[in-house]
Design an enzyme around this catalytic site. Structure first.
Site, PDB file in Angstrom:
ATOM      1  N   CYS A  36      43.686  50.581  22.423  1.00 21.70           N
ATOM      2  CA  CYS A  36      43.973  50.050  23.689  1.00 21.70           C
ATOM      3  C   CYS A  36      43.475  50.715  25.017  1.00 21.70           C
ATOM      4  O   CYS A  36      43.600  50.286  26.041  1.00 21.70           O
ATOM      5  CB  CYS A  36      45.695  50.515  23.666  1.00 21.70           C
ATOM      6  SG  CYS A  36      46.006  51.815  23.687  1.00 21.70           S
ATOM      7  N   CYS A 105      52.408  53.831  20.889  1.00 26.68           N
ATOM      8  CA  CYS A 105      52.502  54.488  22.062  1.00 26.68           C
ATOM      9  C   CYS A 105      53.091  55.912  21.984  1.00 26.68           C
ATOM     10  O   CYS A 105      52.774  56.802  22.565  1.00 26.68           O
ATOM     11  CB  CYS A 105      53.154  53.601  23.172  1.00 26.68           C
ATOM     12  SG  CYS A 105      52.663  51.948  23.262  1.00 26.68           S
TER      13      CYS A 105
HETATM   14 FE1  FES Z   1      48.214  51.941  24.133  1.00 27.92          FE
HETATM   15 FE2  FES Z   1      50.762  51.741  24.458  1.00 27.92          FE
HETATM   16  S1  FES Z   1      49.233  50.022  24.696  1.00 27.92           S
HETATM   17  S2  FES Z   1      49.519  53.416  24.479  1.00 27.92           S
END
Ligand code: FES
Length: 143
Positions: A36, A105
């Site tokens: 991400c 996360c």
């Molecule tokens: Fe990457 Fe939350 S989407 S840490």
């Protein structure tokens, strides 16, 4: 607006605790999630083996901000030995849960703390505790 997030998550996202850096931190841990692209940095101050201060800087999603905020709150006042057993489940639980797709996360918060602890042991020249030695990523860092 209805969200899949608990009130606690929303609160820590909107009013994150312990944001910033610690000058002369005893341990700094930085992690990123390549999938991400989010990055988290954690700073800890240790006195007599107790984490007396913890701060973070997170460039990431709301769940990552809430997770780092909660993680710093949870570890403040804990001994480094307790902190070594800290897991992302503790963060998730304290946040009142996270949607499945956002669990990673909270993992970032656990990893950032572990790296900050590893950095502490490393810079102080202390022997690495077994808990950190089992972490492959940290082993790599330590080489
Ligand atoms: Fe990457 Fe939350 S989407 S840490």
């Amino acid at each position: 607006m209805e969200t899949p997030y608990s009130d606690t998550v929303m609160d820590h996202f909107m009013n994150p605790r312990n944001v910033g850096e610690i000058e002369n931190a005893d341990g700094i841990g930085t992690v990123g999630n390549p999938a991400c692209g989010d990055i988290m940095q954690m700073f800890i101050k240790i006195e007599n083996e107790i984490i007396v201060e913890a701060k973070f800087k997170t460039f990431g999603c709301g769940a990552a901000i809430a997770s780092s905020s909660m993680a710093t709150e949870l570890i403040k006042g804990k001994s480094i030995h307790e902190a070594l057993k800290f897991t992302n489940e503790a963060v998730t639980k304290a946040l009142g849960g996270l949607p499945k797709v956002k669990r990673h996360c909270s993992v970032l918060a656990e990893q950032a703390l572990r790296r900050a602890l590893a950095n502490y042991y490393q810079t102080k020249g202390l022997p690495f505790p077994t808990e950190l030695k089992t972490d492959d990523e940290l082993e790599e860092d330590h080489e």
